[in-house]
Design an enzyme around this catalytic site. Structure first.
Site, PDB file in Angstrom:
ATOM      1  CG  ASP A 394      -2.209   0.757   1.004  1.00  0.00           C
ATOM      2  OD1 ASP A 394      -2.255   1.586   0.081  1.00  0.00           O
ATOM      3  OD2 ASP A 394      -3.171   0.519   1.761  1.00  0.00           O
ATOM      4  CD  GLU A 397       0.361   6.101  -4.063  1.00  0.00           C
ATOM      5  OE1 GLU A 397       0.182   5.946  -2.837  1.00  0.00           O
ATOM      6  OE2 GLU A 397       0.039   5.265  -4.894  1.00  0.00           O
ATOM      7  CG  ASP A 477      -7.671   4.667  -0.832  1.00  0.00           C
ATOM      8  OD1 ASP A 477      -7.635   3.454  -1.093  1.00  0.00           O
ATOM      9  OD2 ASP A 477      -6.911   5.205  -0.018  1.00  0.00           O
TER      10      ASP A 477
END
Length: 810
Positions: A394, A397, A477
């Site tokens: 996760d 970035e 998300d």
């Protein structure tokens, strides 16, 4: 910039101009590398995306014409204008593919590269956002590290071509003509700097800095923010599959994922204990609902020790026993791990002692081989050694800075905020490459530790070449509303068009509710699964997700298990169960296509121009796609039954328009009716199904209902043949989850339908592997209705296949 002279060099051509040097290098008959520099020599910096390869063996010719210098291979010809150094690209027959403007299309502008200096005066601020732990540095000194260049590569694209690629972004762009896009890593932005054209070529830019794409009033060009030189590859297909093959020739093959990765993956934010994980899988098994993987999301560590790669001993007291129980239930476990670590954690202390942290003293330095090795060591000792099966990397970035506030910043402001944050800690020339190197460390570490489990790494960002490290990228998300569902379809198609084959999303979206003080938490359904409007949206998302490379539910705000959406006998529950089981019945088809991804550099999730680029009617269709060679999927992206708040919708049209590409006839998968290609029809779309069509000439292998991918309770193989034209399919099998396939441990059964002879030929089985089923019962089903006639039941024949050539006549 006029050409002063040109010289042949090994594998190509170097041109001296009044404004620098240009080099064309033949990599293969359909691939040429182009570099441009104003320095005295070309950069010797090692590429992070391009794999080393043997020298080119394809013949080529250099010719000096009156107005241009020409480099030609057997497939491709490039003309370099002697006055301006503008390049024009042609196929072997002389057809123009694309060109730079006549005045020249390559620009280098000097820029100072500024880097941060972290000393004792730097201040660290630790905080917690919706996107996890964040540590930001302040009072940073900045120095000019070196000089580099801002590059700009301009094109004159043709009026009748469409462009795709550049990765997965949230805006829902499909055909990129007339658009602009910013390429930097961010939640909901997964960058891959590859463009593909319906005229049969692709462009791969070897750069890791911020990039921009424009085809608008500001021009038609690709630009990079910080580079030593301009460096890109021109790839000729001519089919889009050929362009993808060229991309993977340069950036590496995509390895096989384990077969279980194509089953159902159950996730949510979040399961909190070993008992909850086990109980959830048991509930799937007791209800006879297929599942192959369950996911342990963030905060599996102790307390606030964010990013620690060990499990909390209170909630996960015996990880080995937990894994044994899950494996006994024929389920795997994927665990979320993060590149950022709380300073109080053991992992952080160890990384700091070895100098493996970036300037914020929290994120590990994925650009350091030593730090990558240590990160893997921690993941191995804390998780993999206990039997963990897969990784969820996760926040790959790691330096987003705008996920706060009630108002979403404008695109240009978001670009500035996020890239400036990344440049504080990373070299400005490499801010797009963190996920690529992070994935490399996981892959190389696991491959060195074990060959018994294939690497599975679910990541939130991507870059060219990352696919060679066993990654699947998800779209970030996203929020639960119909507009987001609609936009996700072209986002995924553009990602897969770049040569990166494995993409997925959060079925049902991550954010379901609405929080007005946070711009990104903008779902439409505050009541979650209790809202019938959300149940309808979730069902439609689930139907779409059943035809993605990874089939995975995930999100926050509301439960995600199938039984949360109703009871047996109720339409929402029964529809979810039906499509869950359909996914498993399709596994013989899906896994065989996954083998093509590895063996032939195939693309599983396909924008329609991959198969129908000569039908311009497909160029702007952003809500249909091919799932492999046979199935055309047409998701539903509008409500038909319930609005927000469980409000019934009266009189809604329960159809959607579907374009059937020319050149084939099309079978309705559900009704078996047949339609001529080259037309748009109104397709029935009740809640229980989405429009799904099979192309004539398809051979579609399917199985029985399964509970997991290695469920051997049924050994029948159902071979569906859709008549209308010749067709072929290679049915592939191997051991499902190790790397023996790399040395030939697999079996292939080739099938061919001869339309004229009305014969299905099944060839000799090629290859073998331990545990192979030597004999199979084949149920062959021929679908053969004529266009405009009433649907007919298939003709069915039983065949016993022992691995030797057989023919079945109809």
């Amino acid at each position: 910039m006029p050409i002063l002279k040109h010289d042949a060099v090994p594998d190509g051509l170097v041109l001296e101009t009044t404004e620098g040097r240009l080099q064309l290098t033949v990599c293969a008959s359909r691939i040429v590398r182009i570099r441009y520099t104003v320095e005295t020599s070309f950069s010797e910096q090692e590429s992070l995306m391009i794999v080393p390869r043997e020298a080119n063996t394809s013949p080529y010719v250099i010719q000096d014409e009156n107005d241009y210098v020409k480099l030609s291979t057997t497939e491709l010809s490039i003309h370099i204008d002697k006055r301006t150094c503008a390049l024009a690209y042609y196929d072997a027959g002389g057809k123009l593919l694309t060109r730079e403007p006549n005045r020249g299309g390559k620009t280098l502008v000097p820029v100072d590269v500024v880097k941060s200096v972290f000393d004792e005066d730097a201040l660290l601020e630790t905080g917690q956002g919706a996107d996890g732990l964040r540590v930001r540095a302040g009072n940073i000194k900045k120095v000019v590290d070196r000089q580099a260049y801002r590059t700009k590569l301009a094109f004159e694209w043709q009026d009748d071509e469409a462009l795709y690629g550049l990765g997965s972004h949230e805006e829902g762009m499909f055909n990129l003509r007339g658009q602009h896009q910013y390429l930097y890593q961010q939640n909901m932005k997964a960058v891959v700097p590859v463009l593909v054209s319906t005229l049969g070529y692709g462009i791969l830019v070897d750069s890791y800095s911020l990039m921009t794409f424009h085809d608008d009033a500001f021009g038609s060009y690709l630009s990079t923010d910080v580079d030593d030189e301009m460096d890109y590859y021109f790839i000729y297909g001519p089919e889009l599959d050929g362009v993808v093959q060229g991309v993977r020739f340069l950036t590496g093959k995509a390895p096989m994922l384990p077969k279980w990765a194509f089953g159902y993956v159950q996730s949510k934010e979040r399961y909190t204990s070993s008992q909850e994980l086990i109980d959830t899988v048991r509930e799937f098994r007791s209800r006879q609902l297929p599942i192959d993987c369950i996911v342990l999301d963030w905060k599996s560590w102790t307390g606030e020790l964010w990013g620690q790669k060990t499990l909390d001993p209170e909630r996960f007291p015996d990880p080995k026993k937990m894994m044994e129980e899950l494996h006994q239930l024929d389920a795997r476990l994927m665990v979320s791990i993060w590149p950022i670590m709380n300073p109080n954690s053991d992992n952080h202390r160890e990384m700091a002692e070895h100098g493996g942290l970036l300037g914020n003293r929290a994120n590990y330095d994925a650009f350091s081989e030593k730090a990558r090795s240590l990160y893997w060591k921690q993941a191995y000792e804390g998780l993999f050694a206990h039997g963990i099966d897969a990784w969820w990397c996760d926040c790959t970035e790691p330096f987003e800075a705008d996920w706060k506030g009630a108002v979403k910043p404008e695109p240009e402001e978001r670009l500035r905020i996020n890239t400036e944050e990344a440049k504080l800690y990373l070299d400005p020339a490499y801010i797009n490459a963190y996920s690529l190197l992070h994935s490399r460390g996981i892959y190389e570490g696991q491959r060195a530790a074990s060959d018994s489990k294939r690497v599975v790494n679910l990541t939130r960002s991507a870059y060219a070449g990352q696919h060679r490290y066993g990654t699947i990228t998800w779209s970030g998300d996203i929020a639960a509303n119909w507009e987001t569902l609609r936009k996700q379809i072209p986002d995924g198609l553009n990602f897969c068009a770049t040569g990166s084959p494995y993409w997925t999303l959060d079925i049902g979206a991550f954010f379901v509710q609405n929080k007005p003080d946070l711009w990104f938490w903008n779902g439409d359904y505050d009541a979650g699964v209790e809202d019938l409007g959300y149940r309808e949206l979730y069902v439609r998302w689930f139907q779409y997700g059943a035809f993605l490379p990874m089939f995975r539910s995930h999100g926050t705000d509301t439960p995600r298990e199938i039984w949360r959406f109703g009871e047996p006998g109720e339409p929402f529950y029964e529809t979810l169960v039906f499509f869950l089981r359909l996914r498993y019945r399709l596994l013989p088809y899906i896994y065989s296509l996954a083998a093509r991804v590895f063996r032939e550099d195939y693309t599983l999730m396909r924008a329609l121009p991959f198969d129908f680029r000569h039908d311009s009617g497909t160029f702007d269709i952003d809500d249909q796609f091919m799932f492999g060679s046979a199935l055309m999927v047409c998701p539903i992206t509008k409500p038909m039954y319930y609005d927000i708040g469980s409000t019934p919708i009266e009189g809604a049209d329960k159809t959607r328009n579907v374009y059937l590409p020319a050149g084939s006839t099309w079978y309705d998968y559900w009704e078996h009716s047949v339609h001529q290609g080259g037309q748009t029809i109104a397709a029935n779309a009740p809640l229980e199904r989405i429009p799904l069509y099979v192309r004539s000439g398809s051979i579609l292998p399917m199985g029985d209902d399964l509970q997991h991918v290695e469920d051997h309770s049924h050994e029948y193989l159902y071979i569906r043949v859709y008549a209308g034209q010749n067709g072929s399919f290679d049915y592939y099998e191997d051991e499902n989850d190790n790397y023996s396939y790399e040395t030939g441990s697999c079996a292939i059964m080739s099938m061919h339908w001869d339309e004229e002879r009305r014969v299905l030929a099944i060839g000799d089985r090629q290859g073998s592997y331990p545990g192979m089923i030597n004999q199979r019962k084949l149920i062959i089903m021929l679908f053969d209705s004529q266009v405009s006639q009433p649907p007919q039941s298939p003709t069915i024949k039983d065949v016993h296949y022992t691995g030797s050539f057989i023919e079945v006549s109809f």
